[in-house]
Design an enzyme around this catalytic site. Structure first.
Site, PDB file in Angstrom:
ATOM      1  N   CYS A   1      -5.651 -28.989 -39.941  1.00  0.00           N
ATOM      2  CA  CYS A   1      -7.115 -29.007 -39.995  1.00  0.00           C
ATOM      3  C   CYS A   1      -7.703 -27.592 -39.903  1.00  0.00           C
ATOM      4  CB  CYS A   1      -7.683 -29.903 -38.909  1.00  0.00           C
ATOM      5  SG  CYS A   1      -7.078 -29.507 -37.291  1.00  0.00           S
ATOM      6  N   ASN A   2      -6.891 -26.642 -39.435  1.00  0.00           N
ATOM      7  CA  ASN A   2      -7.400 -25.280 -39.284  1.00  0.00           C
ATOM      8  C   ASN A   2      -6.933 -24.308 -40.358  1.00  0.00           C
ATOM      9  OD1 ASN A   2      -9.135 -25.351 -37.101  1.00  0.00           O
ATOM     10  ND2 ASN A   2      -7.430 -25.408 -35.656  1.00  0.00           N
ATOM     11  N   ARG A   3      -5.969 -24.707 -41.165  1.00  0.00           N
ATOM     12  CA  ARG A   3      -5.450 -23.781 -42.175  1.00  0.00           C
ATOM     13  C   ARG A   3      -4.704 -24.493 -43.294  1.00  0.00           C
ATOM     14  NH1 ARG A   3      -3.436 -19.725 -39.577  1.00  0.00           N
ATOM     15  NH2 ARG A   3      -4.102 -20.463 -37.533  1.00  0.00           N
TER      16      ARG A   3
ATOM     17  N   SER B   1      -4.121 -19.401 -33.649  1.00  0.00           N
ATOM     18  CA  SER B   1      -4.810 -20.691 -33.563  1.00  0.00           C
ATOM     19  C   SER B   1      -6.238 -20.541 -33.076  1.00  0.00           C
ATOM     20  CB  SER B   1      -4.059 -21.621 -32.609  1.00  0.00           C
ATOM     21  OG  SER B   1      -2.786 -21.889 -33.115  1.00  0.00           O
TER      22      SER B   1
ATOM     23  N   GLU C   1      -2.297 -22.793 -28.498  1.00  0.00           N
ATOM     24  CA  GLU C   1      -2.112 -24.261 -28.562  1.00  0.00           C
ATOM     25  C   GLU C   1      -0.746 -24.569 -29.200  1.00  0.00           C
ATOM     26  OE1 GLU C   1      -2.260 -26.434 -31.316  1.00  0.00           O
ATOM     27  OE2 GLU C   1      -2.662 -24.969 -32.883  1.00  0.00           O
TER      28      GLU C   1
ATOM     29  N   GLN D   1       0.372 -27.370 -30.720  1.00  0.00           N
ATOM     30  CA  GLN D   1       0.437 -28.342 -31.812  1.00  0.00           C
ATOM     31  C   GLN D   1       0.939 -27.742 -33.121  1.00  0.00           C
ATOM     32  OE1 GLN D   1      -3.405 -30.154 -32.163  1.00  0.00           O
ATOM     33  NE2 GLN D   1      -2.509 -32.126 -32.638  1.00  0.00           N
TER      34      GLN D   1
END
Lengths: 426, 274
Positions: free
Chosen positions: A54-56, A113, A118, A120
């Protein structure tokens, strides 16, 4: 030693693009499988890895042709996702060689992150790598990049505090509860309010093994719906006293303008339980719990500000670990570089070729005195041609085994031993 | 033998200090790697300490409790031993700094009283009394540990109440764990000290024909045991929990320390072997 490594990456991340763009640029596992197989077939690359969270969304490409292939892949992705993000220099980042390796190691360690440290992301990269490996898109470079990256992140996480401490309010609550109650197995949680905030906190506690969840809410039907979800028990607001009986953790998040829990209500409850610890989290704004309850023996009251303070302190603590973590990553890159120098396909082929060529040259020198000069050119051509054919067989074998790191390494060692080539690069 | 024993005796406080430093580094987070691999150091220290004790016991033909040096040293050893069991069974090193520091202090005190004199008292060469003394010391060890856990409980309770999320907060275990350990140590202490006292009474009656009812140390031991026994019983009946219980264990231990000190140094007793 040279700093060359046939590897590059481009990507969109939380640092460069909004969540809307990241959402659209994300690739599902099926899309990743399709893209990887297409790229290997079409763009003449040896390997590729897609990290899409979701971030990259980041694409790592390896092989001598990587620099040519990267723009082509970006365009391919634009066409495939029907957007222009992947060629937009404003929102994409491109790096090659060991700068790309450094970025990958930073990403896998949680250094890049959104929430520093984090864990995950490590699991997500593991899944991405497995996917690439399963369809044969992981060559030696990608294999080793992942391998060294995993080692680097493990070192970072065990040698620093980069991933320590709760960095969300809910987790801070769970972490605090762990400092009061050693085990959660026989504990009970009471939610006052059945809104999203209370529910989220309850999910964390439920995940940590708290079996007994009670819900008190002004609207009883809402309490019942939530109780069903957690396999708990619902109470109307008038049943607060009953719900408080023998409860260990209270999470309150209502929109009430007045205190819901006061010393008058809590004092008899605490007395009845012989002042055994009771942990109260007040997530409401304005507050639900009278601050005076904190004076009761055994009551530990934390409000939103307290929990936010813990989160901020933990984040600061993590930030202080960045130089130490970067040092570990630098060391890991140096090790990776060393391995690549001695074991990369180009290096191995070059050294075997050098070995054959030195034999060839020696034999040619011996012949040179015995044969007339005009025949030498043909002989040189002939020996070169034989050597190339022999070399071709070696290259074919190495390429064939490059997707299986263990097999590849065995083969390299065998060649080194067979041709008495030193394992260290020139 | 004397040289070996003396060398080990003088080195032991340094070894204890090294272990305390190691646990301090774990506590402060200086050591991030391998914090779980401390047990071999503790076991190594235990072996060295037992060796010193064995050399003295066999060379001086006495039990290792007859002098101030031996008493304190044995107490340090028993604390170390009990701590190793706690660490191995609960896999928690947070209390190590507190407990081992206590053992270190005792070991330092013992070194100041180091002597090499052969035992002349018949009583102290009697193995039955060695059992009585060892059990009593183990009992006192458990009571000391209970006080240390109680102290940690009070500190952690204060941290949580005042919202002081510093180093102590992060390194100390959960309140419920500390409470459980403190109570468990009290129970073990009551049992061991009770058995030790009972054994001492029976043996003294068998050997001397008297229970020494007016001996200050006998009286003190009996009083301490009764205090802890009834204190524990009362806490069960009254259902005292948490901070109350911790304060009780801690104050009980301080009373024990002060009164024992006074009795040991200022009053005559047949127990006075040094």
């Amino acid at each position: 030693m040279t700093d060359y490594i046939p590897l590059g990456y481009f990507g969109i991340s939380h640092k460069t693009a909004s969540v809307e763009i990241r959402d659209q640029a994300a690739l599902s596992p099926d899309e990743q499988r399709f893209a990887l197989s297409q790229w290997i077939k079409t763009f003449g690359i040896d390997g590729a890895l897609i990290v899409s969270t979701c971030n990259r969304t980041e694409i790592y490409v390896s092989g001598e042709n990587y620099a040519v292939a990267l723009p082509e892949i970006r365009q391919w992705l634009n066409d495939y996702k029907q957007c222009s993000y992947f060629t937009d220099e404003q929102i994409t980042t491109t790096q090659s060689g060991y700068t790309a390796v450094n970025h990958f190691f930073n990403v896998i360690s949680g250094m890049d992150s959104q929430i520093l440290g984090e864990p995950q992301i490590t699991g997500q990269i593991k899944e991405a790598y497995n996917l690439a490996r399963d369809i044969g898109a992981a060559d030696t470079q990608i294999n080793k990049l992942y391998d060294f990256g995993m080692r680097a992140q493990k070192m970072v996480r065990t040698h620093t505090f980069l991933s320590e401490g709760a960095v969300s309010v809910s987790f801070a609550g769970v972490e605090l509860a762990r400092k009061i109650f050693n085990k959660f197995e026989n504990k009970s949680v009471l939610l006052i309010g059945a809104g999203e905030t209370a529910e989220l906190a309850a999910i964390h506690f439920k995940d940590k093994g708290i079996p007994n969840i009670r819900i008190v809410n002004r609207t009883e039907s809402r309490a019942k719906a939530l109780a069903e979800k957690f396999d708990g028990k619902a109470y109307p607001l008038s049943g607060l006293n009953e719900a408080l009986d023998d409860v260990d953790i209270v999470i309150s998040a209502t929109s009430s303008k007045e205190y819901i829990l006061t010393t008058e209500i809590l004092n008899p409850v605490c007395k009845k339980r012989n002042y055994e610890p009771i942990f109260i989290i007040d997530l409401a704004m304005p507050r639900d719990i009278d601050p005076e309850v904190e004076n009761i023996d055994g009551v530990f009251l934390y409000n939103l500000d307290n929990l936010n303070g813990i989160v901020q302190a933990n984040l600061e603590k993590r930030k202080k670990e960045i130089p130490k973590a970067q040092e570990i990553i630098d060391e890991s890159i140096a090790e990776f570089k060393k391995w690549m120098m001695s074991h990369s396909m180009a290096s191995v082929i070059g050294r075997i070729k050098k070995h054959f060529d030195s034999i060839r040259q020696k034999e040619l020198d011996r012949l040179r005195n015995k044969l007339p000069n005009n025949g030498m050119e043909e002989i040189e051509y002939l020996t070169q041609s034989i050597m190339n054919k022999v070399m071709h067989q070696h290259i074919k074998m190495l390429k064939k085994s490059s997707s299986d790191l263990e097999k590849y390494q065995e083969q390299v060692e065998l060649f080194f031993e067979l041709y008495e080539v030193d394992g260290e690069a020139d | 033998m004397k040289t070996i024993s003396y060398t080990i005796s003088y080195l032991l406080p340094l070894f204890y200090l090294a272990v305390v430093i190691l646990y301090y580094r774990i506590f402060t987070g200086t050591i991030r790697t391998h914090p779980n691999k401390t047990t071999p150091f503790l076991v190594g220290l235990l072996i060295i300490h037992i060796l010193e004790l064995a050399i003295r016991t066999f060379s001086l033909s006495t039990m290792p409790l007859s002098s101030i040096h031996d008493s304190f040293s044995f107490l340090a050893l028993s604390i170390l031993f009990v701590y190793i069991i706690i660490e191995l069974s609960l896999n928690n090193r947070a209390s190590g700094l507190f407990i081992l520091s206590f053992a270190f202090i005792l070991e330092v005190i013992s070194t100041f009283y180091l002597t090499w004199e052969k035992e002349t008292s018949e009583l102290l060469t009697n193995p039955y009394f060695a059992i009585h003394a060892s059990m009593s010391v183990m009992g006192y060890t458990a009571l000391s540990l209970s006080a240390i856990y109680a102290l940690m409980y009070i500190i952690q309770n204060r941290n949580l109440k005042k919202k002081k999320m510093g180093l102590l907060y992060s390194q100390l275990p959960a309140l419920s764990y500390l409470e459980k350990m403190s109570i468990r140590s009290v129970v073990i202490g009551i049992i061991l000290l009770g058995l030790g006292i009972m054994h001492g009474h029976i043996q003294s009656n068998r050997v001397f024909g008297t229970y020494f009812p007016m001996d200050p140390k006998v009286l003190l031991s009996d009083a301490i045991w009764l205090f802890y026994f009834f204190g524990y019983l009362l806490s069960r009946i009254m259902k005292w929990r948490g901070r109350w219980m911790a304060n009780l264990a801690l104050s009980g231990f301080f009373v024990l320390l002060i009164v024992s000190g006074l009795v040991m140094f200022f009053m005559e007793s047949f127990h006075r072997f040094f």
